[in-house]
Design a protein around this motif. Structure first.
Motif, mmCIF file in Angstrom:
data_model
loop_
_atom_site.group_PDB
_atom_site.id
_atom_site.type_symbol
_atom_site.label_atom_id
_atom_site.label_comp_id
_atom_site.label_asym_id
_atom_site.label_seq_id
_atom_site.Cartn_x
_atom_site.Cartn_y
_atom_site.Cartn_z
ATOM 1 N N GLU A 148 -28.651 -15.287 -39.234
ATOM 2 C CA GLU A 148 -28.167 -16.011 -38.066
ATOM 3 C C GLU A 148 -27.891 -15.034 -36.909
ATOM 4 O O GLU A 148 -27.403 -13.919 -37.116
ATOM 5 C CB GLU A 148 -26.873 -16.752 -38.402
ATOM 6 C CG GLU A 148 -26.999 -17.790 -39.489
ATOM 7 C CD GLU A 148 -27.801 -19.002 -39.024
ATOM 8 O OE1 GLU A 148 -27.641 -19.403 -37.851
ATOM 9 O OE2 GLU A 148 -28.604 -19.528 -39.826
ATOM 10 N N GLN A 149 -28.208 -15.502 -35.675
ATOM 11 C CA GLN A 149 -27.798 -14.809 -34.439
ATOM 12 C C GLN A 149 -26.664 -15.648 -33.894
ATOM 13 O O GLN A 149 -26.814 -16.815 -33.569
ATOM 14 C CB GLN A 149 -28.951 -14.720 -33.454
ATOM 15 C CG GLN A 149 -28.810 -13.660 -32.390
ATOM 16 C CD GLN A 149 -27.754 -14.055 -31.349
ATOM 17 O OE1 GLN A 149 -26.708 -13.400 -31.279
ATOM 18 N NE2 GLN A 149 -27.996 -15.106 -30.556
ATOM 19 N N ARG A 152 -26.709 -10.534 -19.789
ATOM 20 C CA ARG A 152 -26.763 -11.136 -21.128
ATOM 21 C C ARG A 152 -26.117 -10.168 -22.111
ATOM 22 O O ARG A 152 -26.211 -8.945 -21.983
ATOM 23 C CB ARG A 152 -28.200 -11.441 -21.516
ATOM 24 C CG ARG A 152 -28.912 -12.336 -20.510
ATOM 25 C CD ARG A 152 -30.298 -12.726 -20.998
ATOM 26 N NE ARG A 152 -30.272 -13.632 -22.106
ATOM 27 C CZ ARG A 152 -30.184 -14.955 -22.025
ATOM 28 N NH1 ARG A 152 -30.098 -15.546 -20.838
ATOM 29 N NH2 ARG A 152 -30.171 -15.712 -23.075
ATOM 30 N N PRO A 164 -27.350 -9.052 -28.866
ATOM 31 C CA PRO A 164 -27.312 -10.014 -29.978
ATOM 32 C C PRO A 164 -26.426 -9.512 -31.128
ATOM 33 O O PRO A 164 -26.243 -8.311 -31.325
ATOM 34 C CB PRO A 164 -28.768 -10.130 -30.374
ATOM 35 C CG PRO A 164 -29.379 -8.836 -29.984
ATOM 36 C CD PRO A 164 -28.662 -8.384 -28.726
ATOM 37 N N LEU A 189 -32.763 -10.267 -26.012
ATOM 38 C CA LEU A 189 -33.828 -10.350 -26.996
ATOM 39 C C LEU A 189 -33.619 -9.284 -28.079
ATOM 40 O O LEU A 189 -33.093 -8.189 -27.818
ATOM 41 C CB LEU A 189 -35.182 -10.155 -26.331
ATOM 42 C CG LEU A 189 -35.758 -11.347 -25.568
ATOM 43 C CD1 LEU A 189 -36.996 -10.888 -24.797
ATOM 44 C CD2 LEU A 189 -36.094 -12.459 -26.548
ATOM 45 N N HIS A 239 -36.558 -12.484 -31.181
ATOM 46 C CA HIS A 239 -35.678 -13.645 -31.274
ATOM 47 C C HIS A 239 -34.567 -13.464 -30.265
ATOM 48 O O HIS A 239 -33.999 -12.378 -30.126
ATOM 49 C CB HIS A 239 -35.084 -13.771 -32.681
ATOM 50 C CG HIS A 239 -34.171 -14.931 -32.807
ATOM 51 N ND1 HIS A 239 -34.634 -16.213 -32.993
ATOM 52 C CD2 HIS A 239 -32.803 -15.021 -32.750
ATOM 53 C CE1 HIS A 239 -33.608 -17.030 -33.085
ATOM 54 N NE2 HIS A 239 -32.476 -16.332 -32.904
ATOM 55 N N MET A 240 -34.187 -14.582 -29.608
ATOM 56 C CA MET A 240 -33.163 -14.473 -28.592
ATOM 57 C C MET A 240 -32.113 -15.568 -28.701
ATOM 58 O O MET A 240 -30.943 -15.355 -28.403
ATOM 59 C CB MET A 240 -33.798 -14.476 -27.184
ATOM 60 C CG MET A 240 -32.794 -14.236 -26.050
ATOM 61 S SD MET A 240 -33.568 -14.101 -24.447
ATOM 62 C CE MET A 240 -34.178 -15.758 -24.195
ATOM 63 N N SER A 241 -32.446 -16.758 -29.098
ATOM 64 C CA SER A 241 -31.512 -17.878 -29.075
ATOM 65 C C SER A 241 -30.472 -17.764 -30.198
ATOM 66 O O SER A 241 -30.625 -17.015 -31.164
ATOM 67 C CB SER A 241 -32.295 -19.187 -29.220
ATOM 68 O OG SER A 241 -32.952 -19.206 -30.481
ATOM 69 N N ARG A 242 -29.371 -18.525 -29.993
ATOM 70 C CA ARG A 242 -28.342 -18.602 -31.016
ATOM 71 C C ARG A 242 -28.845 -19.487 -32.159
ATOM 72 O O ARG A 242 -29.481 -20.507 -31.938
ATOM 73 C CB ARG A 242 -27.071 -19.188 -30.410
ATOM 74 C CG ARG A 242 -25.930 -19.395 -31.404
ATOM 75 C CD ARG A 242 -24.785 -20.145 -30.716
ATOM 76 N NE ARG A 242 -23.754 -20.460 -31.696
ATOM 77 C CZ ARG A 242 -22.657 -19.748 -31.901
ATOM 78 N NH1 ARG A 242 -22.453 -18.648 -31.144
ATOM 79 N NH2 ARG A 242 -21.749 -20.114 -32.790
ATOM 80 N N GLY A 243 -28.534 -19.102 -33.415
ATOM 81 C CA GLY A 243 -28.907 -19.919 -34.573
ATOM 82 C C GLY A 243 -29.736 -19.135 -35.570
ATOM 83 O O GLY A 243 -29.782 -17.891 -35.580
ATOM 84 N N ASN A 249 -23.902 -16.313 -27.905
ATOM 85 C CA ASN A 249 -24.572 -17.089 -26.858
ATOM 86 C C ASN A 249 -25.097 -16.138 -25.773
ATOM 87 O O ASN A 249 -24.503 -15.083 -25.514
ATOM 88 C CB ASN A 249 -23.592 -18.072 -26.222
ATOM 89 C CG ASN A 249 -23.169 -19.164 -27.197
ATOM 90 O OD1 ASN A 249 -23.998 -19.620 -28.002
ATOM 91 N ND2 ASN A 249 -21.914 -19.571 -27.123
ATOM 92 N N HIS A 250 -26.143 -16.523 -25.129
ATOM 93 C CA HIS A 250 -26.743 -15.756 -24.044
ATOM 94 C C HIS A 250 -26.992 -14.307 -24.489
ATOM 95 O O HIS A 250 -26.614 -13.344 -23.822
ATOM 96 C CB HIS A 250 -25.842 -15.769 -22.786
ATOM 97 C CG HIS A 250 -25.458 -17.142 -22.348
ATOM 98 N ND1 HIS A 250 -26.367 -18.043 -21.769
ATOM 99 C CD2 HIS A 250 -24.254 -17.795 -22.395
ATOM 100 C CE1 HIS A 250 -25.747 -19.165 -21.505
ATOM 101 N NE2 HIS A 250 -24.459 -19.043 -21.877
#
Length: 388
Positions: free
Chosen positions: A258-259, A202, A205, A266, A136-140, A262-263
């Motif tokens: 939750e992650q 980046r 996380p 992985l 998982h990489m994206s925010r949310g 931002n940016h």
């Protein structure tokens, strides 16, 4: 001297002794007649007195027997009535006790059955789910590829839908699943940046548990994990990390991982688990109150009735017959005891008179003439006055 003595004796016999004997004979006859009359009166008195006394005693015993019979009948009647009343009271109380016991027992059995069913629902409610994602990489909210543990029972029944949706990543507390939850997750964080082929650096996380309880959304800081250290070797900059938190949740609450950076780089091998540790009173289980034992109301009124006893008093049993009058005949005084022959006194000269000496010595006619011709009374067989 001999002649005077004989004359003196003759005068004593004629003038004193013979009249006294006649008077004494009369007294004896009077006494005999009076004795017979008195004896008859006494016998009549005794007979009438005994008859009257016997009648009174008989009437007394009859009255006593009647009184005793009435009292015994009264006692038996009252005893029977009291026993019947006591028996009825006892039976009524026994019925009341039996009905009260039956009602309370049925109520207790029903409540115990409900309580046992609640215990059964309580111990057959369990929630244990785990999901996993390769990366998982994206925010949310983290989405998952699959569930590797899905054991959910609410009161022994599986809910109609999945409580942890892999596509949305949300865990929803099912109805009846209120309780204390243990929430844990694990992740493999990549800390090396820039990666080959990427022009911008980046950030590592940052993960945390988010809860949505009604309109309140909370990011629990105590559940956050992140990493800022690493090496320049892109193949050796992976750091494993995990965190766990315990929350008190109710039906409808939403839990997710939750992650929040931002940016972010992985993250690999993500796992997310939710486990119901202990159901609470906030669940649909409402414990049935067991009944409190109470004493049944019994009728304890006194039913005893005192028997009314007839009093009895013994009257006067003495005879009312008058006693006979017993009269003693009046005896005239005798002359002979006063004679000088008895008292030993001297002879009165006027007492001496010439007598026929032959008549004093023998011959029946002269003897009768001397003593005044006093014939002897005729005697019946077996009777006599004792004088010849």
């Amino acid at each position: 001297m001999m002649k005077e003595n004989i004359e003196d004796i003759s005068r004593f016999l004629k003038l004193e002794l013979v009249p006294d004997v006649k008077i004494n004979n009369g007294h004896i006859e009077d006494n005999f007649n009076l004795t017979i009359k008195t004896a008859n009166n006494i016998m009549d008195y005794v007979e009438r007195s005994m008859t009257e006394t016997a009648d009174k005693v008989q009437k007394t015993f009859e009255t006593m027997a009647s009184n005793i019979t009435q009292n015994l009948e009264e006692i038996m009647q009252k005893s029977s009535s009291n026993l019947n009343a006591l028996q009825k009271l006892t039976i009524d109380n026994e019925v009341a006790i039996a009905n009260d016991f039956t009602t309370k027992l049925n109520n207790l059995v029903a409540k115990i059955d409900t309580r046992m069913k609640q215990h059964e629902d309580f111990i057959t409610t369990s929630v244990a789910v785990c999901a996993e994602a390769f990366s998982h990489m994206s925010r949310g909210t983290v989405k998952y590829a699959s569930l590797f543990l899905n054991s959910v029972l609410i009161k022994g029944t599986r809910p109609g839908s999945e409580v942890l949706d892999p596509k949305s990543g949300d865990f929803v507390v099912p109805p009846g699943g209120d309780g204390i939850y243990h929430i844990s997750y694990g992740v493999l964080i990549d800390t090396m940046s820039p990666r080959t082929g990427m022009s911008q650096a980046r950030m590592p996380p940052r993960f945390a548990v988010k809860s949505s309880q009604g309109k309140r959304i909370t990011i629990h800081e105590a559940s956050q994990i992140w990493a800022t250290v690493g090496v320049k070797n892109q193949y050796k900059d992976l750091i494993p990390a995990s965190r766990a938190i315990t929350l008190n949740l109710r039906a409808g609450d939403i839990i997710s991982l939750e992650q929040i950076n931002n940016h972010a780089e992985l993250a690999y091998r993500l796992t997310f688990c939710v486990h119901l540790v202990h159901p609470t009173l906030f669940s649909s289980v409402t414990w049935e109150e067991l009944p409190i034992s109470t004493v049944p109301e019994l009728n304890i009124a006194t039913t005893y009735v005192e028997p009314i006893m007839q009093n009895f008093q013994i009257g006067d049993l003495k005879s009312s017959v008058e006693k006979p009058d017993i009269s003693i005949p009046i005896m005239s005084p005798l002359q002979s005891p006063n004679s000088h022959f008895v008292s030993g006194g001297s002879t009165d000269p006027s007492y001496l008179e010439p007598l026929n000496p032959v008549a004093l010595i023998g011959g029946v006619p002269e003897h009768y003439a001397l003593i005044g011709s006093v014939p002897e009374p005729e005697q019946e067989a077996g009777s006599g006055n004792g004088y010849q």
